[in-house]
Design a protein around this motif. Structure first.
Motif, mmCIF file in Angstrom:
data_model
loop_
_atom_site.group_PDB
_atom_site.id
_atom_site.type_symbol
_atom_site.label_atom_id
_atom_site.label_comp_id
_atom_site.label_asym_id
_atom_site.label_seq_id
_atom_site.Cartn_x
_atom_site.Cartn_y
_atom_site.Cartn_z
ATOM 1 N N ALA A 1 23.162 10.185 8.758
ATOM 2 C CA ALA A 1 22.729 11.574 8.910
ATOM 3 C C ALA A 1 23.939 12.499 8.896
ATOM 4 C CB ALA A 1 21.941 11.744 10.209
ATOM 5 N N GLU A 2 23.738 13.684 8.378
ATOM 6 C CA GLU A 2 24.775 14.714 8.329
ATOM 7 C C GLU A 2 24.360 15.893 9.207
ATOM 8 O OE1 GLU A 2 27.660 14.534 6.533
ATOM 9 O OE2 GLU A 2 27.154 12.516 5.888
ATOM 10 N N GLY A 3 25.243 16.825 9.420
ATOM 11 C CA GLY A 3 24.916 18.066 10.106
ATOM 12 C C GLY A 3 24.608 17.902 11.575
ATOM 13 N N ASP A 4 23.587 18.650 12.031
ATOM 14 C CA ASP A 4 23.247 18.737 13.449
ATOM 15 C C ASP A 4 22.924 17.404 14.096
ATOM 16 O OD1 ASP A 4 23.592 21.451 13.249
ATOM 17 O OD2 ASP A 4 21.452 21.918 13.178
ATOM 18 N N HIS A 5 22.319 16.481 13.358
ATOM 19 C CA HIS A 5 21.876 15.213 13.937
ATOM 20 C C HIS A 5 22.924 14.104 13.882
ATOM 21 C CE1 HIS A 5 18.049 17.025 14.400
ATOM 22 N NE2 HIS A 5 17.704 16.961 13.127
ATOM 23 N N ARG A 6 24.006 14.318 13.190
ATOM 24 C CA ARG A 6 25.011 13.270 12.971
ATOM 25 C C ARG A 6 25.463 12.602 14.270
ATOM 26 N NH1 ARG A 6 30.246 12.070 12.649
ATOM 27 N NH2 ARG A 6 31.073 11.074 10.804
ATOM 28 N N ASP A 7 25.800 13.399 15.285
ATOM 29 C CA ASP A 7 26.333 12.855 16.538
ATOM 30 C C ASP A 7 25.273 12.657 17.622
ATOM 31 O OD1 ASP A 7 28.961 12.656 15.593
ATOM 32 O OD2 ASP A 7 29.354 14.758 16.059
ATOM 33 N N LYS A 8 24.024 12.950 17.312
ATOM 34 C CA LYS A 8 22.948 12.742 18.285
ATOM 35 C C LYS A 8 22.704 11.248 18.472
ATOM 36 C CE LYS A 8 21.208 16.978 18.988
ATOM 37 N NZ LYS A 8 20.903 17.549 20.263
ATOM 38 N N VAL A 9 22.385 10.871 19.718
ATOM 39 C CA VAL A 9 22.130 9.462 20.028
ATOM 40 C C VAL A 9 20.764 9.059 19.476
ATOM 41 C CG1 VAL A 9 21.754 7.785 21.887
ATOM 42 C CG2 VAL A 9 23.585 9.492 22.082
ATOM 43 N N MET A 10 20.769 8.027 18.651
ATOM 44 C CA MET A 10 19.534 7.478 18.109
ATOM 45 C C MET A 10 18.996 6.389 19.041
ATOM 46 S SD MET A 10 19.006 5.632 14.470
ATOM 47 C CE MET A 10 17.505 5.957 13.588
ATOM 48 N N HIS A 11 19.913 5.578 19.589
ATOM 49 C CA HIS A 11 19.524 4.508 20.497
ATOM 50 C C HIS A 11 20.683 4.191 21.426
ATOM 51 C CE1 HIS A 11 18.469 0.492 21.968
ATOM 52 N NE2 HIS A 11 17.230 0.903 21.796
ATOM 53 N N LEU A 12 20.369 4.114 22.723
ATOM 54 C CA LEU A 12 21.359 3.785 23.738
ATOM 55 C C LEU A 12 20.683 2.844 24.717
ATOM 56 C CD1 LEU A 12 23.628 6.287 25.596
ATOM 57 C CD2 LEU A 12 22.251 4.673 26.876
ATOM 58 N N CYS A 13 21.425 1.848 25.177
ATOM 59 C CA CYS A 13 20.925 0.949 26.216
ATOM 60 C C CYS A 13 21.906 0.988 27.376
ATOM 61 C CB CYS A 13 20.788 -0.480 25.690
ATOM 62 S SG CYS A 13 20.244 -1.653 26.957
ATOM 63 N N VAL A 14 21.387 1.311 28.559
ATOM 64 C CA VAL A 14 22.184 1.296 29.775
ATOM 65 C C VAL A 14 21.510 0.326 30.740
ATOM 66 C CG1 VAL A 14 20.985 3.334 30.725
ATOM 67 C CG2 VAL A 14 23.230 2.707 31.624
ATOM 68 N N THR A 15 22.328 -0.529 31.371
ATOM 69 C CA THR A 15 21.787 -1.403 32.412
ATOM 70 C C THR A 15 22.088 -0.754 33.757
ATOM 71 O OG1 THR A 15 23.811 -2.728 32.496
ATOM 72 C CG2 THR A 15 22.004 -3.541 31.088
ATOM 73 N N VAL A 16 21.133 -0.893 34.698
ATOM 74 C CA VAL A 16 21.283 -0.305 36.026
ATOM 75 C C VAL A 16 20.740 -1.264 37.070
ATOM 76 C CG1 VAL A 16 21.133 2.081 35.185
ATOM 77 C CG2 VAL A 16 19.052 0.897 35.908
#
Length: 135
Positions: free
Chosen positions: A40-55
């Protein structure tokens, strides 16, 4: 048998995941942006598509940055139960920092230690412990 994993849309998934990892003990296991996954280019380029955090042990929460307007935290509550009252009280204190306490963490008449809060990101948490110690 299936495994249930919460998936939270966020205005800033990176910051929210760091807050949960610090508050509940854990770490960000993976992070993929729209630019990395789909080019992706532009506004969405750096947006997180998928992240997994353990807690709080090995409990996984998946997250992504919202690409459209939404009401954060609406209609959802997360519950974390701890084996000791002190662990639960510490998690409650960290999660409520910058948020709103709905029910202070305390021993309830039915024996459970319970507290409810809305974190700074609008997510409602119920923190519990069935530790019989007073406090």
């Amino acid at each position: 048998m299936g495994t249930l994993r919460p998936f939270i849309l966020s205005e800033d998934a990176r910051s929210q995941a760091r807050f949960y990892a610090e508050s509940l003990g854990g770490e960000i296991k993976s992070l993929l942006t729209h630019g990395q996954a789909a080019g992706a280019e532009g506004d969405h380029r750096d947006k997180v598509m998928h992240l997994c955090v353990t807690v709080a042990g090995e409990n996984s929460i998946f997250m992504a940055d919202a690409l459209e307007p939404f009401t954060q935290g609406a209609g959802m509550m997360l519950d974390v139960s701890y084996p000791t009252r002190s662990e639960a009280a510490e998690a409650f204190a960290r999660l409520s920092s910058g948020g709103t306490v709905k029910h202070p963490f305390a021993r309830q008449p039915y024996g459970l230690h319970y507290g409810e809060l809305v974190d700074p990101y609008g997510v409602t948490w119920m923190i519990t412990s069935d530790d019989p110690s007073e406090g």
